[in-house]
Scaffold this motif. Sequence first.
Motif, mmCIF file in Angstrom:
data_model
loop_
_atom_site.group_PDB
_atom_site.id
_atom_site.type_symbol
_atom_site.label_atom_id
_atom_site.label_comp_id
_atom_site.label_asym_id
_atom_site.label_seq_id
_atom_site.Cartn_x
_atom_site.Cartn_y
_atom_site.Cartn_z
ATOM 1 N N GLU A 1 14.599 13.911 20.534
ATOM 2 C CA GLU A 1 13.541 12.991 20.140
ATOM 3 C C GLU A 1 12.803 12.422 21.352
ATOM 4 O O GLU A 1 11.587 12.253 21.331
ATOM 5 N N ILE A 2 13.551 12.148 22.414
ATOM 6 C CA ILE A 2 12.914 11.551 23.592
ATOM 7 C C ILE A 2 11.911 12.516 24.205
ATOM 8 O O ILE A 2 10.789 12.150 24.550
ATOM 9 N N ALA A 3 12.328 13.781 24.307
ATOM 10 C CA ALA A 3 11.411 14.779 24.852
ATOM 11 C C ALA A 3 10.161 14.854 23.985
ATOM 12 O O ALA A 3 9.047 14.942 24.487
ATOM 13 N N CYS A 4 10.341 14.795 22.679
ATOM 14 C CA CYS A 4 9.205 14.882 21.774
ATOM 15 C C CYS A 4 8.212 13.761 22.009
ATOM 16 O O CYS A 4 7.015 13.961 22.040
ATOM 17 N N ARG A 5 8.747 12.568 22.149
ATOM 18 C CA ARG A 5 7.891 11.426 22.399
ATOM 19 C C ARG A 5 7.032 11.651 23.635
ATOM 20 O O ARG A 5 5.842 11.386 23.649
ATOM 21 N N SER A 6 7.685 12.171 24.694
ATOM 22 C CA SER A 6 6.924 12.316 25.929
ATOM 23 C C SER A 6 5.972 13.502 25.852
ATOM 24 O O SER A 6 5.191 13.730 26.754
ATOM 25 N N LEU A 7 6.029 14.262 24.767
ATOM 26 C CA LEU A 7 5.051 15.329 24.593
ATOM 27 C C LEU A 7 3.930 14.893 23.658
ATOM 28 O O LEU A 7 3.088 15.690 23.275
ATOM 29 N N GLY A 8 3.958 13.634 23.273
ATOM 30 C CA GLY A 8 2.854 13.124 22.472
ATOM 31 C C GLY A 8 3.079 13.220 20.976
ATOM 32 O O GLY A 8 2.145 13.078 20.192
ATOM 33 N N ILE A 9 4.323 13.484 20.558
ATOM 34 C CA ILE A 9 4.610 13.545 19.127
ATOM 35 C C ILE A 9 4.964 12.149 18.638
ATOM 36 O O ILE A 9 5.718 11.434 19.298
ATOM 37 N N ASN A 10 4.437 11.788 17.502
ATOM 38 C CA ASN A 10 4.774 10.502 16.907
ATOM 39 C C ASN A 10 5.975 10.711 15.990
ATOM 40 O O ASN A 10 5.841 11.258 14.900
ATOM 41 N N PRO A 11 7.158 10.311 16.422
ATOM 42 C CA PRO A 11 8.357 10.683 15.663
ATOM 43 C C PRO A 11 8.366 10.133 14.241
ATOM 44 O O PRO A 11 8.744 10.836 13.309
ATOM 45 N N THR A 12 7.934 8.901 14.083
ATOM 46 C CA THR A 12 7.992 8.301 12.747
ATOM 47 C C THR A 12 7.140 9.082 11.756
ATOM 48 O O THR A 12 7.615 9.485 10.690
ATOM 49 N N ASN A 13 5.889 9.326 12.118
ATOM 50 C CA ASN A 13 5.016 10.040 11.188
ATOM 51 C C ASN A 13 5.503 11.454 10.936
ATOM 52 O O ASN A 13 5.416 11.964 9.819
ATOM 53 N N THR A 14 6.020 12.079 11.973
ATOM 54 C CA THR A 14 6.460 13.457 11.827
ATOM 55 C C THR A 14 7.639 13.543 10.868
ATOM 56 O O THR A 14 7.676 14.390 9.973
ATOM 57 N N LYS A 15 8.593 12.622 11.028
ATOM 58 C CA LYS A 15 9.749 12.626 10.123
ATOM 59 C C LYS A 15 9.321 12.281 8.704
ATOM 60 O O LYS A 15 9.796 12.885 7.735
ATOM 61 N N LEU A 16 8.426 11.301 8.610
ATOM 62 C CA LEU A 16 7.955 10.913 7.282
ATOM 63 C C LEU A 16 7.343 12.103 6.564
ATOM 64 O O LEU A 16 7.575 12.303 5.368
#
Lengths: 440, 237
Positions: A310-325
């Motif tokens: 998840e941390i790597a994803c964040r630093s690649l510009g992915i919004n984790p909350t919206n993506t999981k939702l």
Amino acid sequence: MPTPVGAALRTALKEAAIAAGVALIVALPLVGFRLIDITGGVSIQTRFDWVVYGVAVVFIGRLGLALWRELRIPHARKAGEASSLAIFAEQIAAFTRQYSLYFGIVGAAFAFALPFMPFTDQYILDVAITVLIYVMLGWGLNIVVGLAGLLDLGYVAFYAVGAYSYALLAQNFNLTFWESLPLAGAFAALFGLLLGFPVLRLRGDYLAIVTLGFGEMIRIILLNWQSLTGGPNGVSSIERPSFFGYPFTAVAPEGKTAFHELMGLEFSNSHRVIFLYFLILILALITNAFSVRMRRLPLGRAWEALREDEIACRSLGINPTNTKLSAFALGAMFGGFAGSFFATRQGFISPESFTFIESAVILAIVVLGGMGSQFGVVIAAAFLILVPEFGRDLAQFRMLMFGFAMVAIMVWRPRGLIAHREPSMRLHPVGGPEAAKAGS
Amino acid sequence: MLTVSGIHTFYGPIEALRGVSIEVRQGEIVTLIGANGAGKSTLLMTVCGNPQARRGAVNFEGQDITQMSTHKIVRLGIAHAPEGRRIFPRMTVLENLQMGAYIGGDEQFRKEIDRVFNLFPVLANRRNQRGGTLSGGEQQMLAIARALMSRPRLLLLDEPSLGLAPMLVKQIFATIREINEREKVTVLLVEQNAFHALKLASRGYVIVNGRIALSGTGAELLANREVRAAYLEGGAH
Ligand SMILES: Nc1ncnc2c1ncn2[C@@H]1O[C@H](COP(=O)(O)OP(=O)(O)OP(=O)(O)O)[C@@H](O)[C@H]1O
Ligand SMILES: [Mg+2]
């Protein structure tokens, strides 16, 4: 100094004794005593002989298993080999992997031809429909669990929402199946969002517990909201499916044409079953096509990446909350579609159809199939539905067989039947942008 | 380009950064050195908004990004290769790189892939291999390559030489220079390998216990007695 065999025997005996002890503790109250009806009340019958047999079987079985393991592991380690069964399982898995496209096509062709096979009767079709419902649910949950890695133990809630949406929309607003289907999917997705929004920041086990609770909550609401859902009595005489407005009845209602009249056929009950079969087959295939396609889109890849880090994803510009939702909502939507289908097929639904055990079976399908594997889900669904179905004559031993099968799979294929993640893209030739395009 | 002024960052009650100010100008390589636990990674992470600074301000190209969420900051042209590689082990090299181009989408991916394979030819040969099965050095290259896929203007690198053999360390540093000179990417580099880092950098900061203790050009810091004693003696070479 004990010999190796002596030491192995000692370990095995100890293990067998422990297992037998546990079996005794469990079996004594469950098997040893039995309530029977006698005139004027109930009485307790004892069956200690059964307990003894059971404990003996456990002891001997465990002893054999432990001995076998103790005596062969040193050799196996030396040679670096696995058991022949494990090798066999691996070979099958490798084979399916290699020819997965081929299998998919043959499987789909078989599925389309099934209703017209000479050996196919209504019973087989009915079972096939049930299997397909679970295949569809498995594929839907696979989006959430297999791709996005979110452990959802309450998937049945969305199935229930879809089923009740259709049932109530059809009953109260006279909507047809095709009109309600998108609405039911939308409602289920909405519930997915509602649940997901507060809980998706939870992780792993916590998420599992909350989703489990949510599943039960929906069921209890359905039980208690009598005025809307009919409570424990459920909703009955739900609109049966029609062939785009042509009903499957012997005598068409006023002003309508029945299906067999439209087609110029003899009336037959099987028309409706065949129609239902194709309906769920197509719904399931849509679910499959959707997930396969999603994996190649940035959003689907983000789901998989999020599961890994998840941390790597964040630093690649992915919004984790919206993506999981989005994963949660889309998975829920397919659960909702399947629920609508279930309602129209049964013609009657009640909260009893949506207990936790359903969630567990669907999750088992995803996990046994090898998380994220589309083909694995089909095999696991067929297996988990057919084994109890064909074991019906051995009703007493159904759960036993089920349990044994689960243990066997976990021993030999601990990562699922087809535990393998296909890359979503390949680039074979050393090449530039054109190759990338062709590969993806 | 990047101005960090007086930031305080907390992990619960622990104050990891106690009023840190640094500046990174366009085209520079700036390095941060410091002992374990000094707060180097925390500084890079605070620039990316996770965790956010409780006090102070972070400014990127004239925009205040202190309170922005990570995924928005990254879209402004900052890429962060976090400590410990953090590649996606089950995904192939190509898929990892594709995730790097997540913001720009497939078009960006097609545009950047050749450039990145040029910088890291090893990755081109291993494009279909799973990230988790790459060697440590290859994984590190993949992590940097992935960060470059978004074509950042500012690249934050957290210990890119971690756990690499001396040969590979040299190679990684050469690549960083190439990225900076040829690709015109500004670099903020956190390193344990102070010698290499200071030789490469135009300027450097020494961070001790959440505070900037020293700053200067790379050559100045290399010549500094305290720096030599604390970070160089017996270390590099
Ligand atoms: N998630 C966290 N929760 C609590 N404390 C943390 C957390 N992350 C870091 N810290 C603490 O903050 C301080 C600074 O940590 P940081 O990771 O920034 O150090 P560093 O300079 O990068 O060290 P290293 O060279 O070992 O990577 C340390 O004392 C660390 O224990
Ligand atoms: Mg660090």
